[in-house]
Scaffold this motif. Structure first.
Motif, short mmCIF file in Angstrom:
data_model
loop_
_atom_site.label_atom_id
_atom_site.label_comp_id
_atom_site.label_asym_id
_atom_site.label_seq_id
_atom_site.Cartn_x
_atom_site.Cartn_y
_atom_site.Cartn_z
N GLN A 68 0.83 -1.21 0.00
CA GLN A 68 0.00 0.00 0.00
C GLN A 68 0.87 1.27 0.00
N GLU A 69 1.97 1.24 0.75
CA GLU A 69 2.87 2.40 0.82
C GLU A 69 3.45 2.74 -0.56
N LYS B 299 2.19 1.86 -3.46
CA LYS B 299 1.07 2.29 -4.31
C LYS B 299 0.75 3.76 -4.07
N GLU B 300 0.76 4.20 -2.83
CA GLU B 300 0.47 5.60 -2.50
C GLU B 300 1.56 6.52 -3.06
N LYS B 301 2.82 6.09 -2.99
CA LYS B 301 3.92 6.89 -3.53
C LYS B 301 3.78 7.04 -5.05
N ALA C 123 0.91 9.45 -5.81
CA ALA C 123 1.32 10.83 -5.52
C ALA C 123 2.25 11.35 -6.61
#
Length: 59
Positions: free
Chosen positions: A3-4, A6-8, A11
Motif C-alpha cells: 500500500q505504501e 502504491k500511494e507513492k 502521488a
C-alpha cells in the motif's frame, strides 16, 4: 504491491499530471498574447531564455 508503494506511485503520478497541466496552460496563455507582447518578453534577460527553452521565438 504494498500500500505504501502504491500511494507513492499515485502521488508521483498526480504531481507529474499537475506539472503537465501547468505547462500546457502556460503555452496556451503565451499563444493568446499579441505578438508584440511576446517580443517584449523575449527582450527581457530573465524571460527570454525560458521562452526559448520551450521553443517560443519572436517569429
Amino acid at each position: 504491491m504494498k500500500q505504501e508503494l502504491k500511494e507513492k506511485i499515485i502521488a508521483y503520478n498526480k504531481a507529474v499530471a499537475a506539472s503537465k497541466e501547468k505547462a500546457d496552460d502556460f503555452i496556451t496563455l503565451l499563444g493568446a498574447l499579441p505578438p508584440g507582447q511576446v517580443k517584449n518578453l523575449l527582450k527581457d534577460e530573465v524571460c527570454a531564455p525560458i521562452l526559448e527553452k520551450y521553443g517560443i521565438t519572436g517569429a
